[in-house]
Design a protein around this motif. Structure first.
Motif, PDB file in Angstrom:
ATOM      1  N   ARG A   1     -11.282  19.731  -8.240  1.00 54.47           N
ATOM      2  CA  ARG A   1     -11.482  18.297  -7.975  1.00 54.47           C
ATOM      3  C   ARG A   1     -11.890  18.092  -6.514  1.00 54.47           C
ATOM      4  O   ARG A   1     -12.721  17.238  -6.206  1.00 54.47           O
ATOM      5  CB  ARG A   1     -10.194  17.507  -8.282  1.00 54.47           C
ATOM      6  N   ILE A   2     -11.299  18.869  -5.626  1.00 53.99           N
ATOM      7  CA  ILE A   2     -11.639  18.772  -4.206  1.00 53.99           C
ATOM      8  C   ILE A   2     -13.055  19.295  -3.972  1.00 53.99           C
ATOM      9  O   ILE A   2     -13.871  18.673  -3.301  1.00 53.99           O
ATOM     10  CB  ILE A   2     -10.605  19.544  -3.352  1.00 53.99           C
ATOM     11  N   ARG A   3     -13.346  20.459  -4.575  1.00 47.05           N
ATOM     12  CA  ARG A   3     -14.694  21.036  -4.426  1.00 47.05           C
ATOM     13  C   ARG A   3     -15.753  20.051  -4.931  1.00 47.05           C
ATOM     14  O   ARG A   3     -16.768  19.792  -4.276  1.00 47.05           O
ATOM     15  CB  ARG A   3     -14.807  22.344  -5.199  1.00 47.05           C
ATOM     16  N   ALA A   4     -15.475  19.464  -6.123  1.00 47.15           N
ATOM     17  CA  ALA A   4     -16.420  18.521  -6.707  1.00 47.15           C
ATOM     18  C   ALA A   4     -16.609  17.321  -5.778  1.00 47.15           C
ATOM     19  O   ALA A   4     -17.739  16.858  -5.567  1.00 47.15           O
ATOM     20  CB  ALA A   4     -15.929  18.072  -8.091  1.00 47.15           C
ATOM     21  N   GLY A   5     -15.510  16.848  -5.216  1.00 45.47           N
ATOM     22  CA  GLY A   5     -15.578  15.711  -4.296  1.00 45.47           C
ATOM     23  C   GLY A   5     -16.504  15.983  -3.129  1.00 45.47           C
ATOM     24  O   GLY A   5     -17.262  15.121  -2.681  1.00 45.47           O
ATOM     25  N   GLY A   6     -16.450  17.208  -2.644  1.00 49.13           N
ATOM     26  CA  GLY A   6     -17.295  17.575  -1.509  1.00 49.13           C
ATOM     27  C   GLY A   6     -18.723  17.872  -1.898  1.00 49.13           C
ATOM     28  O   GLY A   6     -19.616  17.885  -1.041  1.00 49.13           O
ATOM     29  N   ALA A   7     -18.943  18.130  -3.179  1.00 45.75           N
ATOM     30  CA  ALA A   7     -20.257  18.560  -3.638  1.00 45.75           C
ATOM     31  C   ALA A   7     -21.039  17.446  -4.318  1.00 45.75           C
ATOM     32  O   ALA A   7     -22.124  17.687  -4.858  1.00 45.75           O
ATOM     33  CB  ALA A   7     -20.106  19.751  -4.587  1.00 45.75           C
ATOM     34  N   GLY A   8     -20.485  16.224  -4.333  1.00 40.49           N
ATOM     35  CA  GLY A   8     -21.198  15.103  -4.934  1.00 40.49           C
ATOM     36  C   GLY A   8     -21.171  15.095  -6.452  1.00 40.49           C
ATOM     37  O   GLY A   8     -22.028  14.521  -7.098  1.00 40.49           O
ATOM     38  N   ILE A   9     -20.177  15.760  -7.030  1.00 42.88           N
ATOM     39  CA  ILE A   9     -19.995  15.780  -8.488  1.00 42.88           C
ATOM     40  C   ILE A   9     -18.819  14.857  -8.796  1.00 42.88           C
ATOM     41  O   ILE A   9     -17.705  15.134  -8.365  1.00 42.88           O
ATOM     42  CB  ILE A   9     -19.672  17.213  -8.979  1.00 42.88           C
ATOM     43  N   PRO A  10     -19.025  13.749  -9.522  1.00 41.04           N
ATOM     44  CA  PRO A  10     -17.945  12.771  -9.678  1.00 41.04           C
ATOM     45  C   PRO A  10     -16.829  13.201 -10.623  1.00 41.04           C
ATOM     46  O   PRO A  10     -15.703  12.721 -10.509  1.00 41.04           O
ATOM     47  CB  PRO A  10     -18.661  11.536 -10.231  1.00 41.04           C
ATOM     48  N   ALA A  11     -17.139  14.080 -11.576  1.00 44.90           N
ATOM     49  CA  ALA A  11     -16.132  14.489 -12.558  1.00 44.90           C
ATOM     50  C   ALA A  11     -16.633  15.746 -13.264  1.00 44.90           C
ATOM     51  O   ALA A  11     -17.803  16.096 -13.153  1.00 44.90           O
ATOM     52  CB  ALA A  11     -15.888  13.375 -13.576  1.00 44.90           C
ATOM     53  N   PHE A  12     -15.734  16.408 -13.976  1.00 41.50           N
ATOM     54  CA  PHE A  12     -16.133  17.626 -14.684  1.00 41.50           C
ATOM     55  C   PHE A  12     -15.173  17.853 -15.846  1.00 41.50           C
ATOM     56  O   PHE A  12     -14.095  17.264 -15.899  1.00 41.50           O
ATOM     57  CB  PHE A  12     -16.106  18.838 -13.733  1.00 41.50           C
ATOM     58  N   TYR A  13     -15.572  18.697 -16.779  1.00 38.81           N
ATOM     59  CA  TYR A  13     -14.699  19.061 -17.892  1.00 38.81           C
ATOM     60  C   TYR A  13     -14.114  20.445 -17.652  1.00 38.81           C
ATOM     61  O   TYR A  13     -14.823  21.352 -17.234  1.00 38.81           O
ATOM     62  CB  TYR A  13     -15.479  19.054 -19.202  1.00 38.81           C
ATOM     63  N   THR A  14     -12.818  20.585 -17.913  1.00 38.05           N
ATOM     64  CA  THR A  14     -12.154  21.874 -17.709  1.00 38.05           C
ATOM     65  C   THR A  14     -11.246  22.194 -18.902  1.00 38.05           C
ATOM     66  O   THR A  14     -10.673  21.282 -19.508  1.00 38.05           O
ATOM     67  CB  THR A  14     -11.324  21.868 -16.394  1.00 38.05           C
TER      68      THR A  14
END
Lengths: 237, 216
Positions: free
Chosen positions: A109-122
């Motif tokens: 979630r932190i990596r995504a926040g920094g990478a401009g990805i708002p959400a992901f499926y895990t």
């Protein structure tokens, strides 16, 4: 000229405001930016949301920040460890909120926040109570849960070597959340044991590129949390 | 209550160490699973991963040489072997979730007959929930081995039809190693691969809530 170096920890954290969201690096003792946290205690900002893997040990560092009642909510994966006494007490009294996030989901979630990805499926948490109420998607015959990115106003990070551009090297397992938190915070504030001239860090070896760092403060001999715990110290001293 | 000690923790760990193939990347949980590292047979090269950011975990350092910034997931001092590498948490969990770690050894409160695992919470009302990396590990690592005592300290079965504690993951356990038996989770239920010499099938079944079949 670019110079991200500020002289004191107090100056580095001066603009942290009430209600700010702050990522704090460290996994237990390793990588905990104690001097920056203590400067934040002196500074006094309140109602903070803190994103950090743990909740601190004894009565110093992150635990002292919580004990000083500056933290309204913790987002973490493992809030109790053998030496965490402050958080459990406040939590039992209902004086602090907790959002429990699996460690890998927290990191992503932190990596995504920094990478401009708002959400992901895990796949993590599928079939468990931590997936309840979350959106589930079936992809290629497997189930995944939707998780949202985490961003922050500030990050407090400890590293070993930095230059004035903000390029960073870490020390062993103290790297942990540092690189991704620097990416996910608007203002990442880094304490470093050693400050070198640009070019002294081999460009092939830079771990955190300077673009992710806003401020660098030199703390030559950072306190050891373990040492403070052995001496039963409390902050403010 | 039957009082059978069975295998020692080191003996259980040794069985797991023998079953992990040469060249594997392995993550060990906190506590009992850590015993596996010291029991790897001579000549086998296993790379140990710790989710706080180290591939190539070595043995504990000699007293006085501990480094606060070189620790494992249990926050205990470790060493790094020659050829080790450090990385941040998102990469570490990419190794886990992405299926790059081959084996993971974990402790358990309960394992069900379909391989469900409960090992992070006993669901007590006032307990502070803490999960760490357990759910990521079982979601991503293809081979989950469990090391645990066969029954609880009060004699309750830990291998059950359905877990009553909150789950860590569903249908994730591959093999259960206890002080009394080695049990594979198969599509047709739990199959005992090895039984302690002081145990007979009936006694083992009596100490196990889920039904067992026996590989003859």
């Amino acid at each position: 000229m670019i110079n991200k170096v500020v002289v004191t920890a107090a100056e580095a954290v001066a603009d942290i405001f009430d209600g700010a969201k702050i990522m704090i690096g460290g996994f237990g003792e390793a990588g905990s930016p104690i001097e920056l946290i203590h400067a934040l205690i002196d500074q006094g900002a309140k109602n903070l949301t803190v994103i950090s893997n743990n909740t601190g040990n004894g009565h110093v560092g992150l635990a002292a920040l919580i004990e000083n009642l500056q933290v309204k909510k913790m987002i973490c994966s493992f809030p109790r460890t053998a030496q965490s006494v402050v958080f459990p007490e406040l939590y039992a009294k209902g004086m602090i909120e907790l959002e429990l996030v699996p460690q890998g989901t927290l990191a992503e979630r932190i990596r995504a926040g920094g990478a401009g990805i708002p959400a992901f499926y895990t796949p993590t948490t599928i079939g468990t109570p931590l997936a309840e109420g979350k959106e589930i998607r079936h992809i290629d015959g497997k189930s995944y849960v939707l998780e949202y990115a985490l961003k922050a106003d500030f990050a407090l990070i400890k590293c070993k070597t930095a230059d004035r551009y903000g390029n960073l090297l870490y020390n062993k397992t103290a790297r942990n959340f540092g690189p991704i938190m620097c990416m996910a915070a608007k203002t990442s504030i880094v304490q470093t044991s050693s400050l070198v001239e640009p070019g002294e860090i081999d460009p092939e070896n830079v771990v955190t590129p300077g673009i992710f760092v806003k401020r660098v403060v030199k703390i030559s001999n950072p306190l050891s949390e373990n040492q403070l715990l052995r001496e039963n110290r409390r902050y403010p001293w | 209550m039957v009082n059978i000690k069975g295998w020692s923790n080191d003996e259980i760990a040794r069985k797991i160490a023998i079953d992990i193939p040469d060249g594997s990347y392995v993550n060990l949980g906190i506590g009992l699973p850590e015993l596996v590292a010291a029991n790897i047979p001579e000549g086998k090269e296993i790379i140990f991963h710790t989710e706080n950011g180290l591939l190539g975990v070595g043995p504990p350092p000699p007293p006085g040489q501990e480094d606060d910034e070189l620790i494992n997931a249990g926050k205990k001092p470790v060493t790094a072997i020659p050829g080790a590498c450090f990385f941040h948490h998102a990469d570490s969990f990419a190794m886990i979730r992405g299926g790059h770690i081959d084996y993971c050894v974990l402790g358990a409160f309960q394992v069900s007959e379909s391989g469900d695992l409960a090992n992070w919470s006993t669901g007590e009302l006032n307990a502070i929930p803490a999960v760490g990396g357990a759910m990521d590990l079982v979601a991503g690592v293809p081979n989950i081995f469990i090391i645990m005592q066969h029954i609880t300290k009060t004699g309750q079965p830990k291998i059950v039809r359905q877990c009553t504690y909150p789950l860590t993951g569903r249908q994730v356990v591959k093999t259960i190693y206890t002080n009394l038996a080695v049990i594979d989770v198969t599509p047709h239920g739990l199959e005992v691969r090895e039984i302690h010499s002081g145990m007979d099938r009936e006694t083992l079944q009596n100490l196990t809530e889920a039904s067992l079949s026996f590989r003859s």
